[in-house]
Write an enzyme that holds these catalytic residues in place. Structure first.
Site, PDB file in Angstrom:
ATOM      1  N   ASP A   1      18.774  -3.991 -32.535  1.00  0.00           N
ATOM      2  CA  ASP A   1      17.467  -4.282 -31.996  1.00  0.00           C
ATOM      3  C   ASP A   1      16.571  -3.259 -31.295  1.00  0.00           C
ATOM      4  OD1 ASP A   1      17.906  -6.755 -32.815  1.00  0.00           O
ATOM      5  OD2 ASP A   1      18.384  -7.672 -30.984  1.00  0.00           O
TER       6      ASP A   1
ATOM      7  N   LYS B   1      12.268  -9.786 -25.615  1.00  0.00           N
ATOM      8  CA  LYS B   1      11.940 -10.281 -27.079  1.00  0.00           C
ATOM      9  C   LYS B   1      12.641 -11.752 -27.196  1.00  0.00           C
ATOM     10  CE  LYS B   1      16.115 -10.033 -29.122  1.00  0.00           C
ATOM     11  NZ  LYS B   1      17.060 -11.041 -29.481  1.00  0.00           N
TER      12      LYS B   1
HETATM   13  O1  C5P Z   1      24.066  -3.741 -32.897  1.00  0.00           O
HETATM   14  P1  C5P Z   1      24.306  -4.218 -31.546  1.00  0.00           P
HETATM   15  O2  C5P Z   1      25.222  -3.444 -30.868  1.00  0.00           O
HETATM   16  O3  C5P Z   1      23.360  -4.784 -30.657  1.00  0.00           O
HETATM   17  O4  C5P Z   1      25.328  -5.434 -32.082  1.00  0.00           O
HETATM   18  C1  C5P Z   1      25.993  -6.303 -31.138  1.00  0.00           C
HETATM   19  C2  C5P Z   1      27.108  -7.151 -32.256  1.00  0.00           C
HETATM   20  O5  C5P Z   1      26.286  -8.140 -32.601  1.00  0.00           O
HETATM   21  C3  C5P Z   1      27.819  -6.324 -33.178  1.00  0.00           C
HETATM   22  O6  C5P Z   1      28.929  -5.897 -32.649  1.00  0.00           O
HETATM   23  C4  C5P Z   1      28.057  -7.346 -34.183  1.00  0.00           C
HETATM   24  O7  C5P Z   1      29.056  -8.266 -33.729  1.00  0.00           O
HETATM   25  C5  C5P Z   1      26.681  -8.360 -34.076  1.00  0.00           C
HETATM   26  N1  C5P Z   1      25.725  -7.996 -35.065  1.00  0.00           N
HETATM   27  C6  C5P Z   1      25.743  -8.308 -36.362  1.00  0.00           C
HETATM   28  N2  C5P Z   1      24.921  -7.828 -37.505  1.00  0.00           N
HETATM   29  C7  C5P Z   1      23.687  -7.352 -37.136  1.00  0.00           C
HETATM   30  C8  C5P Z   1      23.439  -7.254 -35.546  1.00  0.00           C
HETATM   31  C9  C5P Z   1      24.523  -7.601 -34.507  1.00  0.00           C
HETATM   32  O8  C5P Z   1      26.771  -8.883 -36.918  1.00  0.00           O
HETATM   33  N3  C5P Z   1      22.883  -7.204 -37.796  1.00  0.00           N
END
Ligand code: C5P
Length: 319
Positions: free
Chosen positions: A166, A17
């Site tokens: 995501d 993406k």
């Molecule tokens: O949800 P995911 O595991 O992909 O997120 C990875 C990191 O990205 C999280 O630990 C956080 O630090 C950051 N993140 C965030 N806010 C979001 C998505 C991701 O702070 N909406």
């Protein structure tokens, strides 16, 4: 997502993406950030093969696509030994976690369910291209199909969010405005097919590290002016509309980001921006020929792996 069921297994091509817009509205109590994004799937793929069995075990093998090149580092025929990122094959891999999670949520028969899974990676990690998130969504869809679990789209969406912000977007893909942590997915059907040059520099970035250094916008930009421009095929001001609030922290961590911005400016690209938390960077075009032309000029500058690709339509995946 392209899904091909076969006699004893299912094959899925999970796309990358790009973020055409990423605004940070607020920092949340749970440590995540409240976002407004426009995302599109693009035609760079990983391939996942899921063969179900009754072993009760999940066996995952993972390879880089043979023949991959990053700044002269060839990937061996077995797909090992690269600078593209790590390839965990155990519980560290989001594919493994996705399969285990759906198995735990499949009632009594869960304990006998097993699978052999092979993942061939074409999407580098640490790139902001969502490779691992797409793989996790593909694994949920594959397990639901092959193990005949019949989980409805709403339940798959809930499990997807437990795997990553995501992952819900990838269950359908195409173009969508995503809000909340990323899980409030509003598909956008009326945009034209878009064309991109994507550059992944030789170094990746850690998503948590980039978010740690970011600040929510004081006057948040809105995605709507960008949507209107894209609908009209308008190039004017486009470069100011493809916002990514993570650009500043990412470029502080990795000088490649600023370098790529200068390279695209130098080539008069109508709009360019970093994707997600980086390190990949893209140029946006309404015309595929123009994208191919810019890609070939950038290839001679040895700034990383370069693709000339288009946006892909949504899949009909949640059956
Ligand atoms: O949800 P995911 O595991 O992909 O997120 C990875 C990191 O990205 C999280 O630990 C956080 O630090 C950051 N993140 C965030 N806010 C979001 C998505 C991701 O702070 N909406």
């Amino acid at each position: 997502m392209i899904i091909r069921p076969e006699r004893d297994k299912v094959r899925i091509w999970s796309p990358a993406k790009l973020n055409l817009f990423l605004e940070i509205l607020a920092r949340r109590q749970d440590g995540f950030h409240e976002l407004e994004m426009l995302m599109t799937t693009i035609a760079i793929y990983d391939r996942l093969e899921f063969t179900p069995d009754g072993s009760g075990r999940i066996r995952l093998s993972c390879f880089w696509k043979p023949g991959y090149r990053v700044l002269g580092h060839d990937v061996s025929p077995e797909g090992r030994g690269t600078t593209l990122g790590d390839l965990p094959t155990g519980a560290d891999n989001l594919v493994w976690q996705a399969i285990d999670l759906i198995r735990q949520n499949s009632g009594e028969k869960g304990s006998h369910l097993g699978a052999r899974v092979s993942l061939v990676k074409g999407i580098p990690s640490g790139s902001g291209l969502g490779g691992a998130s797409g793989n996790a969504a593909a694994a949920l869809l594959a397990a639901n199909e092959c193990w005949q679990l019949g989980l409805p789209p709403k339940r798959l969406h809930e499990l997807a969010l437990r795997l990553g912000s995501d992952v819900p977007f990838f269950l359908t893909g195409g173009m969508a405005v995503c809000r909340g942590r990323g899980e409030i997915v509003q598909p956008v059907h009326d945009l034209p097919r878009l064309h991109f040059v994507v550059v992944r520099p030789p170094e990746g970035l850690s998503t948590p590290a980039v978010y740690r250094d970011c600040s929510p916008a004081e006057n948040p930009a809105s995605v709507y002016p960008l949507l209107s421009s894209l609908r009209r095929g308008d190039c004017r001001d486009l470069n100011h509309l493809v916002v990514n609030r993570l650009y500043a922290p990412a470029s502080r961590l990795l000088p490649w980001i600023g370098r790529m911005s200068r390279e695209f400016t130098d080539l008069n690209c109508p709009a360019h921006q970093m994707s997600g938390s980086g390190s990949s960077y893209y140029g946006l075009f309404y015309n595929a020929r123009q994208a191919r032309h810019v890609a070939s000029r950038l290839r001679s500058r040895r700034i990383g792996t370069i693709w000339s690709v288009s946006s892909t339509p949504p899949g009909d995946n949640c059956r």
